[in-house]
Write a protein that holds these residues in place. Structure first.
Motif, PDB file in Angstrom:
ATOM      1  N   THR A 148      35.265 -26.144 -24.954  1.00 50.69           N
ATOM      2  CA  THR A 148      34.301 -25.496 -23.925  1.00 50.69           C
ATOM      3  C   THR A 148      34.301 -26.248 -22.719  1.00 50.69           C
ATOM      4  OG1 THR A 148      32.515 -26.813 -24.774  1.00 50.69           O
ATOM      5  CG2 THR A 148      32.915 -24.816 -26.060  1.00 50.69           C
ATOM      6  N   LEU A 149      34.978 -27.155 -22.582  1.00 48.22           N
ATOM      7  CA  LEU A 149      34.901 -28.238 -21.479  1.00 48.22           C
ATOM      8  C   LEU A 149      35.804 -27.676 -20.428  1.00 48.22           C
ATOM      9  CD1 LEU A 149      34.992 -31.482 -22.961  1.00 48.22           C
ATOM     10  CD2 LEU A 149      32.991 -30.317 -22.116  1.00 48.22           C
ATOM     11  N   PRO A 150      35.497 -28.000 -18.971  1.00 44.10           N
ATOM     12  CA  PRO A 150      36.381 -27.652 -18.047  1.00 44.10           C
ATOM     13  C   PRO A 150      37.690 -28.320 -17.871  1.00 44.10           C
ATOM     14  CG  PRO A 150      34.437 -28.757 -17.281  1.00 44.10           C
ATOM     15  CD  PRO A 150      34.403 -28.453 -18.715  1.00 44.10           C
ATOM     16  N   ASP A 165      38.823 -30.185 -15.403  1.00 42.79           N
ATOM     17  CA  ASP A 165      38.885 -31.201 -14.695  1.00 42.79           C
ATOM     18  C   ASP A 165      38.850 -32.773 -15.788  1.00 42.79           C
ATOM     19  OD1 ASP A 165      37.945 -32.552 -12.164  1.00 42.79           O
ATOM     20  OD2 ASP A 165      36.592 -33.833 -13.751  1.00 42.79           O
ATOM     21  N   ARG A 166      40.031 -33.461 -15.542  1.00 43.21           N
ATOM     22  CA  ARG A 166      40.424 -34.422 -16.277  1.00 43.21           C
ATOM     23  C   ARG A 166      39.550 -35.641 -16.258  1.00 43.21           C
ATOM     24  NH1 ARG A 166      44.010 -37.680 -15.557  1.00 43.21           N
ATOM     25  NH2 ARG A 166      44.106 -37.546 -13.321  1.00 43.21           N
ATOM     26  N   GLU A 167      38.689 -35.900 -15.309  1.00 45.85           N
ATOM     27  CA  GLU A 167      37.640 -36.996 -15.216  1.00 45.85           C
ATOM     28  C   GLU A 167      36.488 -36.834 -16.019  1.00 45.85           C
ATOM     29  OE1 GLU A 167      36.110 -40.203 -11.940  1.00 45.85           O
ATOM     30  OE2 GLU A 167      37.008 -38.054 -11.184  1.00 45.85           O
ATOM     31  N   GLU A 168      36.093 -35.426 -15.914  1.00 44.59           N
ATOM     32  CA  GLU A 168      34.909 -34.911 -16.649  1.00 44.59           C
ATOM     33  C   GLU A 168      35.096 -34.885 -18.264  1.00 44.59           C
ATOM     34  OE1 GLU A 168      31.730 -31.205 -17.081  1.00 44.59           O
ATOM     35  OE2 GLU A 168      32.987 -31.277 -15.290  1.00 44.59           O
ATOM     36  N   ARG A 169      36.361 -34.663 -18.427  1.00 46.70           N
ATOM     37  CA  ARG A 169      36.849 -34.456 -19.791  1.00 46.70           C
ATOM     38  C   ARG A 169      36.907 -35.970 -20.454  1.00 46.70           C
ATOM     39  NH1 ARG A 169      38.824 -29.304 -21.596  1.00 46.70           N
ATOM     40  NH2 ARG A 169      39.787 -30.443 -23.321  1.00 46.70           N
ATOM     41  N   SER A 170      37.336 -36.847 -19.554  1.00 46.01           N
ATOM     42  CA  SER A 170      37.469 -38.334 -20.033  1.00 46.01           C
ATOM     43  C   SER A 170      35.705 -38.595 -20.330  1.00 46.01           C
ATOM     44  CB  SER A 170      37.975 -39.085 -19.053  1.00 46.01           C
ATOM     45  OG  SER A 170      39.474 -38.957 -18.881  1.00 46.01           O
ATOM     46  N   MET A 186      46.577 -31.864 -25.127  1.00 47.35           N
ATOM     47  CA  MET A 186      46.879 -32.811 -24.181  1.00 47.35           C
ATOM     48  C   MET A 186      48.288 -31.982 -23.583  1.00 47.35           C
ATOM     49  SD  MET A 186      45.884 -36.708 -24.535  1.00 47.35           S
ATOM     50  CE  MET A 186      46.421 -37.014 -22.638  1.00 47.35           C
ATOM     51  N   ARG A 187      49.070 -31.760 -24.429  1.00 43.61           N
ATOM     52  CA  ARG A 187      50.401 -31.155 -24.044  1.00 43.61           C
ATOM     53  C   ARG A 187      50.023 -30.020 -23.400  1.00 43.61           C
ATOM     54  NH1 ARG A 187      54.821 -33.739 -24.527  1.00 43.61           N
ATOM     55  NH2 ARG A 187      54.929 -35.441 -26.111  1.00 43.61           N
ATOM     56  N   SER A 188      49.248 -29.147 -24.086  1.00 45.27           N
ATOM     57  CA  SER A 188      48.988 -27.713 -23.480  1.00 45.27           C
ATOM     58  C   SER A 188      48.488 -27.476 -22.219  1.00 45.27           C
ATOM     59  CB  SER A 188      48.289 -27.024 -24.586  1.00 45.27           C
ATOM     60  OG  SER A 188      47.689 -25.532 -24.145  1.00 45.27           O
ATOM     61  N   GLN A 189      47.199 -28.546 -22.129  1.00 44.30           N
ATOM     62  CA  GLN A 189      46.582 -28.887 -20.667  1.00 44.30           C
ATOM     63  C   GLN A 189      47.417 -28.998 -19.636  1.00 44.30           C
ATOM     64  OE1 GLN A 189      43.378 -31.639 -22.278  1.00 44.30           O
ATOM     65  NE2 GLN A 189      42.268 -30.187 -23.045  1.00 44.30           N
ATOM     66  N   TYR A 190      48.247 -30.115 -19.855  1.00 41.06           N
ATOM     67  CA  TYR A 190      49.218 -30.464 -18.660  1.00 41.06           C
ATOM     68  C   TYR A 190      50.247 -29.528 -18.525  1.00 41.06           C
ATOM     69  CZ  TYR A 190      47.222 -35.464 -18.507  1.00 41.06           C
ATOM     70  OH  TYR A 190      46.746 -36.235 -18.383  1.00 41.06           O
ATOM     71  N   GLU A 191      50.840 -28.731 -19.485  1.00 42.23           N
ATOM     72  CA  GLU A 191      51.526 -27.802 -19.375  1.00 42.23           C
ATOM     73  C   GLU A 191      50.976 -26.317 -18.370  1.00 42.23           C
ATOM     74  OE1 GLU A 191      53.376 -26.508 -23.137  1.00 42.23           O
ATOM     75  OE2 GLU A 191      54.378 -28.407 -23.294  1.00 42.23           O
ATOM     76  N   GLN A 192      49.930 -26.245 -18.903  1.00 37.54           N
ATOM     77  CA  GLN A 192      49.324 -25.061 -18.034  1.00 37.54           C
ATOM     78  C   GLN A 192      49.078 -25.578 -16.644  1.00 37.54           C
ATOM     79  OE1 GLN A 192      45.713 -23.962 -20.229  1.00 37.54           O
ATOM     80  NE2 GLN A 192      46.797 -23.549 -22.180  1.00 37.54           N
ATOM     81  N   ALA A 193      48.698 -26.736 -16.335  1.00 34.83           N
ATOM     82  CA  ALA A 193      48.353 -27.188 -14.981  1.00 34.83           C
ATOM     83  C   ALA A 193      49.789 -27.684 -14.406  1.00 34.83           C
ATOM     84  CB  ALA A 193      47.536 -28.429 -14.859  1.00 34.83           C
ATOM     85  N   GLY A 194      50.865 -27.638 -14.729  1.00 31.72           N
ATOM     86  CA  GLY A 194      52.253 -28.137 -14.268  1.00 31.72           C
ATOM     87  C   GLY A 194      52.450 -29.446 -13.962  1.00 31.72           C
ATOM     88  N   LEU A 195      51.681 -30.408 -14.981  1.00 32.07           N
ATOM     89  CA  LEU A 195      51.934 -31.707 -14.868  1.00 32.07           C
ATOM     90  C   LEU A 195      52.760 -32.250 -15.561  1.00 32.07           C
ATOM     91  CD1 LEU A 195      47.894 -32.452 -14.416  1.00 32.07           C
ATOM     92  CD2 LEU A 195      49.670 -32.087 -12.482  1.00 32.07           C
ATOM     93  N   GLU A 196      53.256 -33.376 -15.455  1.00 29.69           N
ATOM     94  CA  GLU A 196      53.960 -34.128 -16.188  1.00 29.69           C
ATOM     95  C   GLU A 196      53.406 -35.601 -16.752  1.00 29.69           C
ATOM     96  OE1 GLU A 196      58.005 -34.936 -15.465  1.00 29.69           O
ATOM     97  OE2 GLU A 196      58.557 -33.002 -14.413  1.00 29.69           O
TER      98      GLU A 196
END
Length: 213
Positions: free
Chosen positions: A93-95, A97-102, A149-159
Motif C-alpha cells: 500500500t506504500l507509495p 518513493d524510496r525514502e518514504e519506504r525506508s 525490491m527487484r520488481s520495484q527497481y525494474e518498474q522504475a528502470g533502475l539498476e
C-alpha cells in the motif's frame, strides 16, 4: 466427632487450581520458552527448565509442540515471520518513493525488534545449535523482500548498486544490531527514539540508492 468450627481459624484450606485451557497452557509455555531460550540459548535450555518457568508438567510441552525444536520455531522464529509477513502485505500500500519506504520499514519493524529483544537474544545464543529448518525461519521474508525490491527497481528502470540479496539481510542486521548492542553504542544513553529511527531510515535509503549510469 469434631465440629468444623473446631478447626483453627488460621489454617488455610488448600484450594485446587482451576483447570486451565489448552490455549492458556500453550501461552504459558511459549512465554516461558522465549525467556529461557533468551537466557540459555537452544542448547542450554531444557524442557525441564521451560516447564518449571511455565509452571506446567513437562509432558505438556511435548503434547502441545512435539519437540524442543518445534517449540523454538513457534516461540522464537514464528513471531518474526508473522511480523515480517504483515509488513510485506502493508508495503503493497506504500507509495513508490524510496525514502518514504525506508522510513516506513524502520517504523514498522524497529519498535517490534526493540520490544522483542529476547527473541533476538534467543536467536544469537542458539546459533549453530538449532535445527536448520528453525534457524532459517526468516528465509521466506528475505526471499519475498528481494523479489519485491527487484520488481520495484525494474518498474522504475533502475539498476541496483548493492545486490538486493545482501541489502535485505544487512538491513535487518542493522536494525537487530542496533537493538542488541545499543547499550554498547551509547553507554550514557542513546538518542531519542524518533531521532534513532530517522537516522536508521536515512542510512537504509542511502544504502539502497540505484547505480549511477
Amino acid at each position: 466427632m469434631h465440629d468444623i468450627s473446631d478447626r483453627p481459624q488460621d489454617v488455610a484450606v488448600p484450594r485446587r487450581r482451576a483447570r486451565r485451557s489448552t490455549a492458556e497452557i500453550r501461552a504459558l509455555i511459549l512465554d516461558a520458552a522465549r525467556a529461557v531460550f533468551a537466557e540459555r540459548g537452544f542448547a542450554g535450555a531444557t524442557t525441564r527448565h521451560i516447564a518449571a518457568r511455565a509452571e506446567v508438567a513437562e509432558p505438556l510441552i511435548f503434547n502441545n509442540f512435539g519437540s524442543k525444536e518445534a517449540l523454538f520455531t513457534e516461540a522464537v522464529t514464528e513471531p518474526f515471520n508473522a511480523r515480517f509477513r504483515e509488513f510485506l502485505d502493508y508495503s503493497d500500500t506504500l507509495p513508490p518513493d524510496r525514502e518514504e519506504r525506508s522510513m516506513r520499514f524502520v517504523q514498522a519493524l524497529y519498535p517490534f525488534l526493540r520490544d522483542h529483544a529476547d527473541l533476538l537474544l534467543a536467536m544469537v545464543k542458539s546459533r549453530g545449535d538449532v535445527d536448520a529448518a528453525a534457524i532459517h525461519g526468516l528465509d521466506d521474508y528475505f526471499t519475498r523482500a528481494v523479489a519485491r525490491m527487484r520488481s520495484q527497481y525494474e518498474q522504475a528502470g533502475l539498476e541496483f548498486d548493492v545486490p538486493p540479496e545482501l541489502m535485505v539481510r544487512y538491513g535487518f542486521g542493522m536494525l537487530a544490531g542496533s537493538v542488541l548492542l545499543g547499550d554498547w553504542f551509547f553507554p550514557e544513553g542513546g538518542p531519542d527514539t524518533d531521532v534513532e529511527e530517522s537516522v536508521l531510515a536515512r542510512m537504509l535509503f542511502k544504502a539502497s540508492e540505484p547505480k549511477q549510469l
